[in-house]
Design a protein around this motif. Structure first.
Motif, PDB file in Angstrom:
ATOM      1  N   GLU A 102      85.145  44.718 124.493  1.00 53.96           N
ATOM      2  CA  GLU A 102      86.495  45.002 124.025  1.00 53.96           C
ATOM      3  C   GLU A 102      87.334  45.540 125.183  1.00 53.96           C
ATOM      4  N   SER A 103      88.610  45.238 125.129  1.00 50.29           N
ATOM      5  CA  SER A 103      89.522  45.648 126.201  1.00 50.29           C
ATOM      6  C   SER A 103      90.140  47.008 125.894  1.00 50.29           C
ATOM      7  N   GLU A 104      90.333  47.794 126.947  1.00 50.80           N
ATOM      8  CA  GLU A 104      90.936  49.119 126.834  1.00 50.80           C
ATOM      9  C   GLU A 104      92.207  49.174 127.679  1.00 50.80           C
ATOM     10  N   ALA A 105      93.001  50.205 127.470  1.00 52.42           N
ATOM     11  CA  ALA A 105      94.292  50.324 128.154  1.00 52.42           C
ATOM     12  C   ALA A 105      94.144  50.304 129.670  1.00 52.42           C
ATOM     13  N   GLU A 106      93.081  50.944 130.215  1.00 51.48           N
ATOM     14  CA  GLU A 106      92.921  50.962 131.672  1.00 51.48           C
ATOM     15  C   GLU A 106      92.649  49.565 132.231  1.00 51.48           C
ATOM     16  N   ASP A 107      92.001  48.693 131.416  1.00 56.04           N
ATOM     17  CA  ASP A 107      91.793  47.307 131.843  1.00 56.04           C
ATOM     18  C   ASP A 107      93.129  46.595 132.001  1.00 56.04           C
ATOM     19  N   PHE A 108      94.030  46.831 131.065  1.00 51.40           N
ATOM     20  CA  PHE A 108      95.319  46.154 131.092  1.00 51.40           C
ATOM     21  C   PHE A 108      96.140  46.578 132.310  1.00 51.40           C
ATOM     22  N   ARG A 109      96.040  47.831 132.709  1.00 51.88           N
ATOM     23  CA  ARG A 109      96.782  48.287 133.889  1.00 51.88           C
ATOM     24  C   ARG A 109      96.271  47.588 135.153  1.00 51.88           C
ATOM     25  N   LYS A 110      94.957  47.417 135.246  1.00 51.03           N
ATOM     26  CA  LYS A 110      94.390  46.717 136.398  1.00 51.03           C
ATOM     27  C   LYS A 110      94.803  45.245 136.382  1.00 51.03           C
ATOM     28  N   ARG A 153     103.462  29.839 136.355  1.00 49.79           N
ATOM     29  CA  ARG A 153     104.381  28.777 136.758  1.00 49.79           C
ATOM     30  C   ARG A 153     105.477  29.308 137.677  1.00 49.79           C
ATOM     31  N   VAL A 154     105.849  30.569 137.496  1.00 51.37           N
ATOM     32  CA  VAL A 154     106.880  31.174 138.327  1.00 51.37           C
ATOM     33  C   VAL A 154     106.381  32.538 138.788  1.00 51.37           C
ATOM     34  N   ILE A 155     106.420  32.781 140.091  1.00 52.34           N
ATOM     35  CA  ILE A 155     106.040  34.086 140.617  1.00 52.34           C
ATOM     36  C   ILE A 155     107.202  35.031 140.360  1.00 52.34           C
ATOM     37  N   LYS A 156     107.013  35.889 139.358  1.00 53.82           N
ATOM     38  CA  LYS A 156     108.089  36.787 138.966  1.00 53.82           C
ATOM     39  C   LYS A 156     107.442  38.069 138.433  1.00 53.82           C
ATOM     40  N   PRO A 157     107.251  39.081 139.291  1.00 57.26           N
ATOM     41  CA  PRO A 157     106.616  40.322 138.838  1.00 57.26           C
ATOM     42  C   PRO A 157     107.321  40.909 137.616  1.00 57.26           C
ATOM     43  N   ARG A 158     106.488  41.469 136.716  1.00 61.61           N
ATOM     44  CA  ARG A 158     107.004  42.027 135.473  1.00 61.61           C
ATOM     45  C   ARG A 158     106.634  43.500 135.380  1.00 61.61           C
ATOM     46  N   GLN A 159     107.357  44.228 134.562  1.00 63.89           N
ATOM     47  CA  GLN A 159     107.067  45.637 134.351  1.00 63.89           C
ATOM     48  C   GLN A 159     105.666  45.798 133.777  1.00 63.89           C
ATOM     49  N   THR A 160     104.955  46.816 134.244  1.00 66.43           N
ATOM     50  CA  THR A 160     103.590  47.054 133.779  1.00 66.43           C
ATOM     51  C   THR A 160     103.539  47.215 132.266  1.00 66.43           C
ATOM     52  N   ALA A 161     104.501  47.922 131.690  1.00 65.68           N
ATOM     53  CA  ALA A 161     104.485  48.165 130.237  1.00 65.68           C
ATOM     54  C   ALA A 161     104.524  46.863 129.454  1.00 65.68           C
ATOM     55  N   SER A 162     105.358  45.920 129.897  1.00 66.50           N
ATOM     56  CA  SER A 162     105.451  44.652 129.171  1.00 66.50           C
ATOM     57  C   SER A 162     104.176  43.836 129.336  1.00 66.50           C
ATOM     58  N   LEU A 163     103.548  43.915 130.514  1.00 69.27           N
ATOM     59  CA  LEU A 163     102.291  43.202 130.727  1.00 69.27           C
ATOM     60  C   LEU A 163     101.160  43.819 129.919  1.00 69.27           C
ATOM     61  N   VAL A 164     101.127  45.146 129.837  1.00 68.82           N
ATOM     62  CA  VAL A 164     100.108  45.810 129.019  1.00 68.82           C
ATOM     63  C   VAL A 164     100.227  45.350 127.570  1.00 68.82           C
ATOM     64  N   ASP A 165     101.447  45.255 127.067  1.00 69.81           N
ATOM     65  CA  ASP A 165     101.663  44.760 125.697  1.00 69.81           C
ATOM     66  C   ASP A 165     101.182  43.322 125.546  1.00 69.81           C
ATOM     67  N   LEU A 166     101.450  42.491 126.551  1.00 74.34           N
ATOM     68  CA  LEU A 166     101.028  41.096 126.516  1.00 74.34           C
ATOM     69  C   LEU A 166      99.504  40.996 126.471  1.00 74.34           C
ATOM     70  N   PHE A 167      98.824  41.680 127.399  1.00 73.40           N
ATOM     71  CA  PHE A 167      97.362  41.615 127.450  1.00 73.40           C
ATOM     72  C   PHE A 167      96.742  42.207 126.181  1.00 73.40           C
ATOM     73  N   ASN A 168      97.367  43.248 125.657  1.00 70.55           N
ATOM     74  CA  ASN A 168      96.878  43.840 124.410  1.00 70.55           C
ATOM     75  C   ASN A 168      96.964  42.840 123.263  1.00 70.55           C
ATOM     76  N   SER A 169      98.054  42.065 123.234  1.00 63.51           N
ATOM     77  CA  SER A 169      98.201  41.063 122.163  1.00 63.51           C
ATOM     78  C   SER A 169      97.144  39.969 122.275  1.00 63.51           C
ATOM     79  N   TRP A 170      96.670  39.701 123.502  1.00 62.38           N
ATOM     80  CA  TRP A 170      95.630  38.698 123.714  1.00 62.38           C
ATOM     81  C   TRP A 170      94.249  39.205 123.307  1.00 62.38           C
ATOM     82  N   SER A 171      94.126  40.499 123.060  1.00 62.74           N
ATOM     83  CA  SER A 171      92.811  41.115 122.885  1.00 62.74           C
ATOM     84  C   SER A 171      92.648  41.807 121.537  1.00 62.74           C
TER      85      SER A 171
END
Length: 199
Positions: free
Chosen positions: A30-38, A54-72
């Motif tokens: 199972e994935s944890e919050a610290e995994d998402f930050r890495k 498809r596009v190199i466009k860095p995103r805010q960590t908070a939005s990426l954490v939400d994305l990875f959390n939704s995948w898990s």
């Protein structure tokens, strides 16, 4: 690993379950919050983003954490699953793998995997793909698993082929980097192909 076996004891069921999410070198957990930050650090590194996005466009960590959390989320009664990947010997977090879109009646799912830069080229990604593929067919009841990889990433294509996937075609000119269009290779594996390879 033996498949399509009738269980007659608790031990039969537990033997199956004990190898469902691990092999000799890695374990899917199972994935944890610290995994998402890495994961966010890797996702935002252009050196690796060019192979994932498809596009190199860095995103805010908070939005990426939400994305990875939704995948898990690993909700019951869906064909979706997402796990963090850990190396057994060191206990290190080395990546993330996801199956998504595997709904009835089609039972056709897509796979996405991210391996951390320090762990690339050691065969651990191939192991993770093999484990997740087996999980998808043996536990989720999927019929087909597909994935996509940029044509300029032959290392990933070889890893997926080692895991049993075949090239089915390509989507022409679907990536745009450095002012040039690049193809995306479509790869797939069916449940009958997977089970035949296990005998």
């Amino acid at each position: 690993m033996e498949t399509n076996r009738e269980w007659n004891t608790v031990e039969d069921a537990q033997a199956y379950a004990s190898l469902l999410l691990e092999d000799e070198a890695i374990v899917l957990r199972e994935s944890e919050a610290e995994d998402f930050r890495k994961l966010s650090e890797w996702w935002n590194d252009p050196h690796w983003a060019v192979l994932q996005q498809r596009v190199i466009k860095p995103r805010q960590t908070a939005s990426l954490v939400d994305l990875f959390n939704s995948w898990s989320q690993n909700q019951t009664n869906t064909g979706d699953a997402g796990f963090s990947i850990f190396e057994k010997a060191s206990g290190s977090f080395i990546g993330h793998i996801t199956l998504y879109g595997g709904v009835l009646p089609h039972r056709s799912s897509s796979m996405a995997v991210i391996i951390g830069p320090s762990w690339v080229g050691q065969g651990l990604g191939t192991r993770a793909v093999k484990l997740m593929t087996a999980y998808g067919f043996r536990e989720l009841g999927l019929h087909r698993i597909s994935l996509r990889v940029a044509s300029f990433n032959p290392r990933a294509q070889r890893a997926y082929e080692k895991a049993g996937f075949s090239i089915e075609g390509r989507e022409r000119d679907s990536f745009f980097h450095d002012g040039v269009f690049h193809d995306e290779v479509i790869m797939g594996l069916l449940d009958r192909e997977f089970f035949a390879s296990q005998q």
